[in-house]
Design a protein around this motif. Sequence first.
Motif, PDB file in Angstrom:
ATOM      1  N   VAL A 201       1.791   2.783   5.845  1.00 36.86           N
ATOM      2  CA  VAL A 201       3.026   2.116   6.264  1.00 36.86           C
ATOM      3  C   VAL A 201       3.809   1.646   5.043  1.00 36.86           C
ATOM      4  O   VAL A 201       5.025   1.857   4.933  1.00 36.86           O
ATOM      5  N   ALA A 202       3.117   1.024   4.093  1.00 33.71           N
ATOM      6  CA  ALA A 202       3.780   0.568   2.867  1.00 33.71           C
ATOM      7  C   ALA A 202       4.355   1.741   2.089  1.00 33.71           C
ATOM      8  O   ALA A 202       5.460   1.649   1.536  1.00 33.71           O
ATOM      9  N   HIS A 203       3.623   2.844   2.053  1.00 33.69           N
ATOM     10  CA  HIS A 203       4.115   4.030   1.347  1.00 33.69           C
ATOM     11  C   HIS A 203       5.399   4.554   1.987  1.00 33.69           C
ATOM     12  O   HIS A 203       6.370   4.868   1.292  1.00 33.69           O
ATOM     13  N   ARG A 204       5.392   4.665   3.298  1.00 34.43           N
ATOM     14  CA  ARG A 204       6.574   5.195   3.985  1.00 34.43           C
ATOM     15  C   ARG A 204       7.775   4.265   3.810  1.00 34.43           C
ATOM     16  O   ARG A 204       8.910   4.725   3.628  1.00 34.43           O
ATOM     17  N   GLU A 205       7.546   2.959   3.865  1.00 34.31           N
ATOM     18  CA  GLU A 205       8.644   2.016   3.680  1.00 34.31           C
ATOM     19  C   GLU A 205       9.231   2.123   2.278  1.00 34.31           C
ATOM     20  O   GLU A 205      10.457   2.080   2.097  1.00 34.31           O
ATOM     21  N   ALA A 206       8.368   2.276   1.278  1.00 30.39           N
ATOM     22  CA  ALA A 206       8.855   2.414  -0.095  1.00 30.39           C
ATOM     23  C   ALA A 206       9.643   3.707  -0.261  1.00 30.39           C
ATOM     24  O   ALA A 206      10.734   3.720  -0.853  1.00 30.39           O
ATOM     25  N   ALA A 207       9.114   4.808   0.267  1.00 29.73           N
ATOM     26  CA  ALA A 207       9.803   6.092   0.153  1.00 29.73           C
ATOM     27  C   ALA A 207      11.141   6.068   0.878  1.00 29.73           C
ATOM     28  O   ALA A 207      12.128   6.650   0.411  1.00 29.73           O
ATOM     29  N   ALA A 208      11.195   5.397   2.016  1.00 32.31           N
ATOM     30  CA  ALA A 208      12.432   5.334   2.789  1.00 32.31           C
ATOM     31  C   ALA A 208      13.544   4.603   2.044  1.00 32.31           C
ATOM     32  O   ALA A 208      14.726   4.802   2.329  1.00 32.31           O
ATOM     33  N   SER A 209      13.179   3.796   1.056  1.00 30.14           N
ATOM     34  CA  SER A 209      14.190   3.094   0.269  1.00 30.14           C
ATOM     35  C   SER A 209      14.972   4.054  -0.615  1.00 30.14           C
ATOM     36  O   SER A 209      16.082   3.748  -1.055  1.00 30.14           O
ATOM     37  N   GLY A 210      14.371   5.223  -0.905  1.00 30.88           N
ATOM     38  CA  GLY A 210      15.006   6.193  -1.788  1.00 30.88           C
ATOM     39  C   GLY A 210      14.413   6.241  -3.172  1.00 30.88           C
ATOM     40  O   GLY A 210      14.842   7.046  -4.002  1.00 30.88           O
ATOM     41  N   CYS A 211      13.434   5.385  -3.456  1.00 33.16           N
ATOM     42  CA  CYS A 211      12.787   5.421  -4.767  1.00 33.16           C
ATOM     43  C   CYS A 211      11.743   6.541  -4.804  1.00 33.16           C
ATOM     44  O   CYS A 211      11.433   7.160  -3.791  1.00 33.16           O
ATOM     45  N   TYR A 212      11.197   6.789  -5.990  1.00 29.45           N
ATOM     46  CA  TYR A 212      10.121   7.763  -6.154  1.00 29.45           C
ATOM     47  C   TYR A 212       8.775   7.049  -6.162  1.00 29.45           C
ATOM     48  O   TYR A 212       8.653   5.909  -6.637  1.00 29.45           O
ATOM     49  N   LEU A 213       7.750   7.726  -5.641  1.00 29.24           N
ATOM     50  CA  LEU A 213       6.399   7.186  -5.575  1.00 29.24           C
ATOM     51  C   LEU A 213       5.485   8.043  -6.439  1.00 29.24           C
ATOM     52  O   LEU A 213       5.357   9.247  -6.203  1.00 29.24           O
ATOM     53  N   ALA A 214       4.877   7.434  -7.456  1.00 31.90           N
ATOM     54  CA  ALA A 214       3.975   8.162  -8.345  1.00 31.90           C
ATOM     55  C   ALA A 214       2.525   7.914  -7.940  1.00 31.90           C
ATOM     56  O   ALA A 214       2.064   6.770  -7.932  1.00 31.90           O
ATOM     57  N   PHE A 215       1.851   8.991  -7.591  1.00 28.49           N
ATOM     58  CA  PHE A 215       0.415   8.931  -7.322  1.00 28.49           C
ATOM     59  C   PHE A 215      -0.279   9.371  -8.599  1.00 28.49           C
ATOM     60  O   PHE A 215      -0.168  10.524  -9.010  1.00 28.49           O
ATOM     61  N   ASP A 216      -0.971   8.430  -9.244  1.00 30.52           N
ATOM     62  CA  ASP A 216      -1.520   8.705 -10.560  1.00 30.52           C
ATOM     63  C   ASP A 216      -3.006   8.403 -10.606  1.00 30.52           C
ATOM     64  O   ASP A 216      -3.515   7.556  -9.908  1.00 30.52           O
ATOM     65  N   GLY A 217      -3.707   9.082 -11.391  1.00 34.69           N
ATOM     66  CA  GLY A 217      -5.155   9.089 -11.481  1.00 34.69           C
ATOM     67  C   GLY A 217      -5.572  10.538 -11.554  1.00 34.69           C
ATOM     68  O   GLY A 217      -4.730  11.392 -11.803  1.00 34.69           O
ATOM     69  N   PRO A 218      -6.779  10.900 -11.347  1.00 36.35           N
ATOM     70  CA  PRO A 218      -7.907  10.036 -10.977  1.00 36.35           C
ATOM     71  C   PRO A 218      -8.476   9.265 -12.174  1.00 36.35           C
ATOM     72  O   PRO A 218      -8.170   9.577 -13.317  1.00 36.35           O
ATOM     73  N   SER A 219      -9.282   8.278 -11.885  1.00 38.81           N
ATOM     74  CA  SER A 219      -9.881   7.465 -12.932  1.00 38.81           C
ATOM     75  C   SER A 219     -11.194   6.897 -12.429  1.00 38.81           C
ATOM     76  O   SER A 219     -11.434   6.823 -11.233  1.00 38.81           O
ATOM     77  N   ARG A 220     -12.042   6.502 -13.382  1.00 41.53           N
ATOM     78  CA  ARG A 220     -13.305   5.858 -12.971  1.00 41.53           C
ATOM     79  C   ARG A 220     -13.030   4.541 -12.255  1.00 41.53           C
ATOM     80  O   ARG A 220     -13.654   4.207 -11.257  1.00 41.53           O
ATOM     81  N   ALA A 221     -12.046   3.791 -12.768  1.00 39.42           N
ATOM     82  CA  ALA A 221     -11.783   2.455 -12.231  1.00 39.42           C
ATOM     83  C   ALA A 221     -11.267   2.494 -10.803  1.00 39.42           C
ATOM     84  O   ALA A 221     -11.517   1.576 -10.026  1.00 39.42           O
ATOM     85  N   HIS A 222     -10.547   3.556 -10.462  1.00 38.47           N
ATOM     86  CA  HIS A 222      -9.899   3.583  -9.148  1.00 38.47           C
ATOM     87  C   HIS A 222     -10.382   4.749  -8.295  1.00 38.47           C
ATOM     88  O   HIS A 222      -9.685   5.175  -7.372  1.00 38.47           O
ATOM     89  N   HIS A 223     -11.579   5.226  -8.562  1.00 42.45           N
ATOM     90  CA  HIS A 223     -12.096   6.362  -7.823  1.00 42.45           C
ATOM     91  C   HIS A 223     -12.227   6.068  -6.325  1.00 42.45           C
ATOM     92  O   HIS A 223     -12.078   6.962  -5.499  1.00 42.45           O
ATOM     93  N   ALA A 224     -12.440   4.805  -5.995  1.00 36.85           N
ATOM     94  CA  ALA A 224     -12.623   4.448  -4.581  1.00 36.85           C
ATOM     95  C   ALA A 224     -11.389   4.750  -3.738  1.00 36.85           C
ATOM     96  O   ALA A 224     -11.494   4.930  -2.526  1.00 36.85           O
ATOM     97  N   THR A 225     -10.217   4.800  -4.371  1.00 37.85           N
ATOM     98  CA  THR A 225      -9.004   5.134  -3.632  1.00 37.85           C
ATOM     99  C   THR A 225      -8.434   6.490  -4.024  1.00 37.85           C
ATOM    100  O   THR A 225      -7.639   7.063  -3.280  1.00 37.85           O
ATOM    101  N   ASP A 226      -8.807   7.017  -5.178  1.00 42.46           N
ATOM    102  CA  ASP A 226      -8.270   8.304  -5.629  1.00 42.46           C
ATOM    103  C   ASP A 226      -8.467   9.411  -4.596  1.00 42.46           C
ATOM    104  O   ASP A 226      -7.580  10.244  -4.387  1.00 42.46           O
ATOM    105  N   TRP A 227      -9.622   9.435  -3.966  1.00 41.20           N
ATOM    106  CA  TRP A 227      -9.936  10.544  -3.068  1.00 41.20           C
ATOM    107  C   TRP A 227      -9.058  10.555  -1.819  1.00 41.20           C
ATOM    108  O   TRP A 227      -8.964  11.564  -1.125  1.00 41.20           O
ATOM    109  N   ARG A 228      -8.373   9.446  -1.549  1.00 43.79           N
ATOM    110  CA  ARG A 228      -7.489   9.390  -0.383  1.00 43.79           C
ATOM    111  C   ARG A 228      -6.090   9.925  -0.678  1.00 43.79           C
ATOM    112  O   ARG A 228      -5.257  10.013   0.232  1.00 43.79           O
ATOM    113  N   MET A 229      -5.804  10.257  -1.922  1.00 46.55           N
ATOM    114  CA  MET A 229      -4.466  10.672  -2.306  1.00 46.55           C
ATOM    115  C   MET A 229      -3.923  11.858  -1.511  1.00 46.55           C
ATOM    116  O   MET A 229      -2.760  11.815  -1.060  1.00 46.55           O
ATOM    117  N   PRO A 230      -4.693  12.946  -1.306  1.00 42.02           N
ATOM    118  CA  PRO A 230      -4.127  14.061  -0.535  1.00 42.02           C
ATOM    119  C   PRO A 230      -3.642  13.659   0.854  1.00 42.02           C
ATOM    120  O   PRO A 230      -2.581  14.094   1.300  1.00 42.02           O
TER     121      PRO A 230
END
Length: 302
Positions: A201-230
């Motif tokens: 929901v937060a992603h869609r609201e941000a995108a709807a504003s017209g800004c760009y969304l950068a999905f960045d990683g993967p990393s050891r520190a954020h691996h717990a969420t990296d796999w959800r990127m696709p």
Amino acid sequence: MSAVRTVLGDVAPGELGVCDAHDHVFFASPRLPGEELRSVTAARAELTAFRERGGGTVVQWTPYGLGRRAADLPALSRETGVHLVAATGLHQDVHYAEDVLAPLRGRAAEVFVAELTEGIGTSGVRAGLIKVAGGFHVLDAHARWAMSAAAEAHHATGAPIAVHLELGTGAPDVLELLCGELGVPPHRVVLGHLNRSPDPVAHREAAASGCYLAFDGPSRAHHATDWRMPRAVQDLAEAGHGDRILLGGDTTTAAARSVDGGPGMPHLLHRVAPRLALAVGEELVRRVLVTNPARAFAVEWR
């Protein structure tokens, strides 16, 4: 005409090729002792590996005072054949000693404009974007000061503003300040680290504003969420926001570079992009890596 400001000069957006839209060739912070990205040799090897996987451009989000090594970037770009975009701006205050920030008090926007139009220090290398940062769900006084200066510099030059979102949070407050109060057009704002808070929901609201969304990683520190990127990218595409998505590696420590045993920049193209294509298709991946960054970082410079 629109152009992307690289360390070798302005280039047409169509020349970028495949783009790592958020990464670091050099980076040094007192918060990460012993993990500094300072080696020119390692940077050259990493960029070469990225190029061998089909990479064309790396956008470095390393801002003022954090070891940009701007003078080394042009030679690296020539030697590796990779376009490099440098940054001005400021990270969170925890990355700086006060004696680093003191010279900017009252003149941050002036310094940002000079680095965008004249060059970083005596290097002659001009920045192509402004990097700022929020906190965890909040914008403190430092963030508001830096973003106000970034907005002023944007209005003077047209430069895009890239925003570090702490753990992917705080996008509504950032957009309210930058695009609402300070008048920056949303399409000139890139929000980073959205993958670290996989809230569709937060992603869609941000995108709807017209800004760009950068999905960045993967990393050891954020691996717990990296796999959800696709899945997050697929959700945005299905909601009609496929033209708002960028992809980056965000290599901030030596251990994260491929030449030092981490995934690094080439992993973005060797493994992440093919995995993403299984979820959203080759055509969208091409847009995310080529078409979208060409629009996000191209400016009619003033």
